[in-house]
Enzyme design. Structure first.
Site, PDB file in Angstrom:
ATOM      1  N   ASP A 262       0.862  -1.177   0.000  1.00 44.82           N
ATOM      2  CA  ASP A 262       0.000   0.000   0.000  1.00 44.82           C
ATOM      3  C   ASP A 262       0.907   1.238   0.000  1.00 44.82           C
ATOM      4  OD1 ASP A 262      -2.134   1.711   0.007  1.00 44.82           O
ATOM      5  OD2 ASP A 262      -3.210   0.724   1.635  1.00 44.82           O
TER       6      ASP A 262
HETATM    7  C1  NOJ Z   1      -3.958   3.922   0.160  1.00 45.04           C
HETATM    8  C2  NOJ Z   1      -5.133   3.012   0.295  1.00 45.04           C
HETATM    9  O1  NOJ Z   1      -5.089   2.321   1.519  1.00 45.04           O
HETATM   10  C3  NOJ Z   1      -5.259   2.018  -0.838  1.00 45.04           C
HETATM   11  O2  NOJ Z   1      -6.439   1.302  -0.710  1.00 45.04           O
HETATM   12  C4  NOJ Z   1      -5.168   2.712  -2.157  1.00 45.04           C
HETATM   13  O3  NOJ Z   1      -5.360   1.810  -3.207  1.00 45.04           O
HETATM   14  C5  NOJ Z   1      -3.826   3.396  -2.236  1.00 45.04           C
HETATM   15  N1  NOJ Z   1      -3.732   4.385  -1.194  1.00 45.04           N
HETATM   16  C6  NOJ Z   1      -3.576   4.023  -3.586  1.00 45.04           C
HETATM   17  O4  NOJ Z   1      -4.356   5.126  -3.747  1.00 45.04           O
END
Ligand code: NOJ
Length: 732
Positions: A262
């Site tokens: 993430d």
């Molecule tokens: C953080 C989020 O937790 C995740 O779900 C998301 O896909 C990413 N950022 C990218 O934007």
């Protein structure tokens, strides 16, 4: 599409030409700044691409930009390896579907899949080929804003919803399909106190029996990629958790696709307190994490870690191969510009066909919670007062987590009602109040939503005035989009103060009220449930919300949504969920008073306000004749009302006597059945050994002989369920 042997030959050949640095480059994912979904970074994307230091980008919006960057990758970098373009297309792109939690309330997997097909079609028309969706994190805590993005509190249902979305996004990898990314592995939904990014800690038994199944089921749809989660699992951040990634995901479940972190999760491990960026780059790589999103950890440190012998060639090769495989599957090596067809911008986006799917999904997602005296559906006659700060809030329509919305294209509820009632009834309108009294609170939540600030007193007087000359009042109230989604935890789940006060004032007039509750989560509506005649939860229904609400409110369609998260009576009951364990001192459902020395509260009942699986229709369905013959379960349902209705027939199982304590009930199957007025049907289920099993601490299936209670009905509430017993003679 080429076969695996051909693909492997192609990748072997390509990797044979790649330097170590180029392989590491494939593992690097950085953002553009067209969409913000984390800390803003200003990376020289074009330069990094040309130098083979980037394998994928996220948050780039606009086909021209995509094409420009892809041109650099293909024509200006040494080996011409195309890029992946990732974006959070969580519930539609320009045509916005309801939030995933709402979609799950349709229990209609085919329709959910169709929504994902539309999302992929629109996103790929704009060059996006990798979707950071679906999220299947089970959560039993509605304070956590990200419940909006998931499929509710039941792992099986949530996994099925995720699988439907994956099928819709990936299809057969045509140029209207994209890579799915199943997230967040794992247990992100169990963050303590419902506070986003917070600590997770649980027993292995709970993990396997209540949380892991959603990922496992979604994996059956073969997502090309998976995202690790921010949280710790067994005190190690998921991104560096070898047990989770290697032992469970790879070895136990046989997952062969690519795992991405993430946003900045490797660098965040320093804040977790387990070492500097270099140490954590090594930990993540060794655990089996392939691509680094926004930490620049692999790009900065993998080469040195390799030279020092900490990370092996094989580790880097394996990760690089997985990234290249994803690109190959997507068809990027045969045509890197297959998602760069500008014609599609005019033919594929926000079409009437796409909008039809969104409207149907929205209408089916609404959950009718209360409907005294059949107030709904409303007749199109007399004077209808539409009141509330969300009735005419165009920018709030898409809801949270929409990264490519175009609110200027969407109609508000007020506009749709106006159109619907034209020439038949008079629509009176007043915003009536602010979202919150406090401007600071409101603007924190509404920074992009442009809800006008009004004078509290004047607005209320105006609303009361039109309400008192109307025949019926429709209130459009609840949460602003920003109050749910990522980094949107709430510690108070009641209706925001200014709206609550207005609702109370309106109720005191004595006219019938329909409350349309907009929310990204179950909210606490105890007062509303006692004092308002009709309540329908409309979540964030997406771009077609206004029309979909009219469809249901004026009776063109009957409501058929069912809750996939329990609605609490008060915040102190959280975590609250239907598949709880009985304890040694239970009070049972329908508790009437406080019991000393039993497991309950002095000042609140244990029961939720509305149970998992609950939702009314405009008709009435009767359940009778539950029977089991061999493995066949049958139940008779009859529509005894005057209108057609779609029923979600739910089957729950309780293991009465087991070697470990089992929940009071678990959802094992469901069927959506549409019945005309007066029609009846026998609904059949087949009891499988799976339905009787639980997981041991190693995640293996266990079936024990003995009695199983089989329950079938319209919700998980005890009072709604017919029950019988199945005797499992011996484990199969
Ligand atoms: C953080 C989020 O937790 C995740 O779900 C998301 O896909 C990413 N950022 C990218 O934007």
């Amino acid at each position: 599409m080429a076969n695996d042997a051909e693909m492997n030959r192609f990748i072997d050949n390509l990797m044979g030409k790649m330097t170590l640095e180029e392989k590491i480059g494939q593992l690097n994912l950085l953002p553009g700044n067209d969409v913000t979904t984390g800390a803003v970074m200003n990376s020289p994307l074009a330069q990094l691409i040309a130098e083979c230091k980037l394998g994928a980008v996220l948050n780039v919006n606009g086909l021209d930009k995509v094409r420009e960057l892809q041109e650099i990758a293909v024509h200006k970098s040494r080996l011409g390896i195309p890029l992946l373009f990732g974006l959070d297309v969580i519930h539609g792109n320009v045509t916005i579907m309801p939030i995933p939690l709402a979609q799950s309330c349709t229990w209609n997997l085919n329709l959910i899949e169709s929504g994902a097909v539309v999302a992929a079609k629109e996103a790929t028309a704009q060059g996006i080929n990798w979707n950071f969706s679906p999220m299947v994190d089970v959560s039993v805590d509605p304070r956590w804003g990200r419940v909006a993005e998931g499929g509710g509190e039941d792992a099986m249902l949530s996994g099925l919803v995720g699988a439907a979305m994956i099928r819709g996004y990936q299809g057969d990898f045509s140029n209207e399909n994209m890579l799915a990314c199943l997230k967040h592995f794992a247990l992100y939904g169990a963050s303590e106190s419902g506070r986003d990014y917070n600590t997770v800690d649980m027993s292995r038994l709970r993990m396997w029996n209540q949380y892991m199944q959603s990922y496992e089921i979604a994996l059956s749809a073969e997502p090309a990629t998976i995202m690790s989660s921010f949280n710790v699992v067994d005190y190690v951040p998921a991104t560096a958790n070898k047990w989770l990634i290697n032992d469970v995901l790879r070895e136990k479940w046989g997952y062969k696709g690519m795992l991405v972190t993430d946003y900045a999760s490797i660098s965040e491990m320093t804040d977790h307190g387990i070492g500097d960026l270099k140490t954590n780059a090594a930990r993540a790589m060794i655990a089996g994490t392939d691509m680094d999103m926004c930490s620049n950890a692999y790009s900065k440190h993998l080469a040195a870690l390799h030279d020092e012998g900490i990370v092996a060639d094989a580790d880097i090769d394996r990760a690089c191969r997985r990234v290249l495989t994803a690109k190959y599957k997507l068809g990027l090596f045969s045509d890197p510009f297959r998602f760069c067809n500008p014609k599609r911008l005019t033919t594929d986006i926000y079409t009437s066909e796409n909008r039809k799917v969104a409207r149907e999904l929205a209408a089916q997602s609404f959950v009718l919670l209360k409907n005294n005296d059949n107030l709904l559906p409303l007749r199109k006659q007399g004077k209808i007062a539409l009141i509330g700060p969300l009735a005419d809030a165009r920018n709030n329509m898409p809801g949270c987590w929409s990264t490519a919305d175009r609110p200027e294209l969407y109609s508000t509820l007020r506009e749709c009602m106006q159109k619907e009632l034209k020439g038949k009834a008079e629509l009176l309108y007043s915003q009536g109040c602010n979202v919150y009294y406090s401007a600071a609170k409101q603007s924190a939540a509404a920074y992009t939503r442009n809800i006008p600030r009004v004078d509290d007193k004047e607005a209320r007087n105006e609303a009361l005035k039109i309400a008192s000359c109307a025949d019926v009042i429709v209130c459009a109230m609840g949460e602003l989009a920003e109050m749910s989604g990522e980094s949107a935890s709430r510690a108070d789940l009641s209706m925001p103060d200014a709206q609550m006060d207005l609702l109370k004032a309106l109720a005191s007039i004595g006219k019938p009220i329909v409350l349309l509750n907009f929310s990204g989560r179950p909210t606490v509506m105890s007062w509303e449930s006692e004092n308002i005649q009709s309540i329908m939860n409309v979540w964030y229904g997406g771009s077609e919300t206004g029309d979909a609400i009219c469809d249901v409110v004026f009776g063109k369609k009957s409501p058929c949504g069912r809750l996939t998260m329990t609605m609490p009576r008060s915040i102190g009951q959280i975590p609250i969920y239907y598949n709880y364990m009985n304890t040694g001192r239970p009070v049972g459902e329908n508790q009437q008073k406080f019991h000393k020395y039993r497991s309950n509260y002095y000042d609140e009942f244990n029961d939720p306000l509305y149970h998992f699986g609950y939702g009314l229709t405009y008709s009435n369905i009767e359940y009778t004749d539950l029977s089991i013959e061999g493995e066949n379960i049958r139940v008779k349902i009859k529509n005894t009302g005057a209108r057609e209705a779609t029923e979600v027939v739910q089957l729950y199982v309780h293991d009465v006597f087991a070697s470990i304590v089992r929940p009071v009930k678990e959802l094992k199957a469901f069927k959506r059945v549409t019945l005309a007025a007066g029609e009846s049907q026998i609904v059949e289920f087949r009891l499988t050994p799976e339905m009787l099993s639980f997981r041991d601490a190693n995640g293996n299936n266990v079936i024990e002989p003995g009695d199983f209670e089989i329950m079938v009905g319209p919700s998980s509430a005890d009072k709604d369920l017919l029950k019988t017993t199945y005797k499992c003679k011996q484990p199969k």
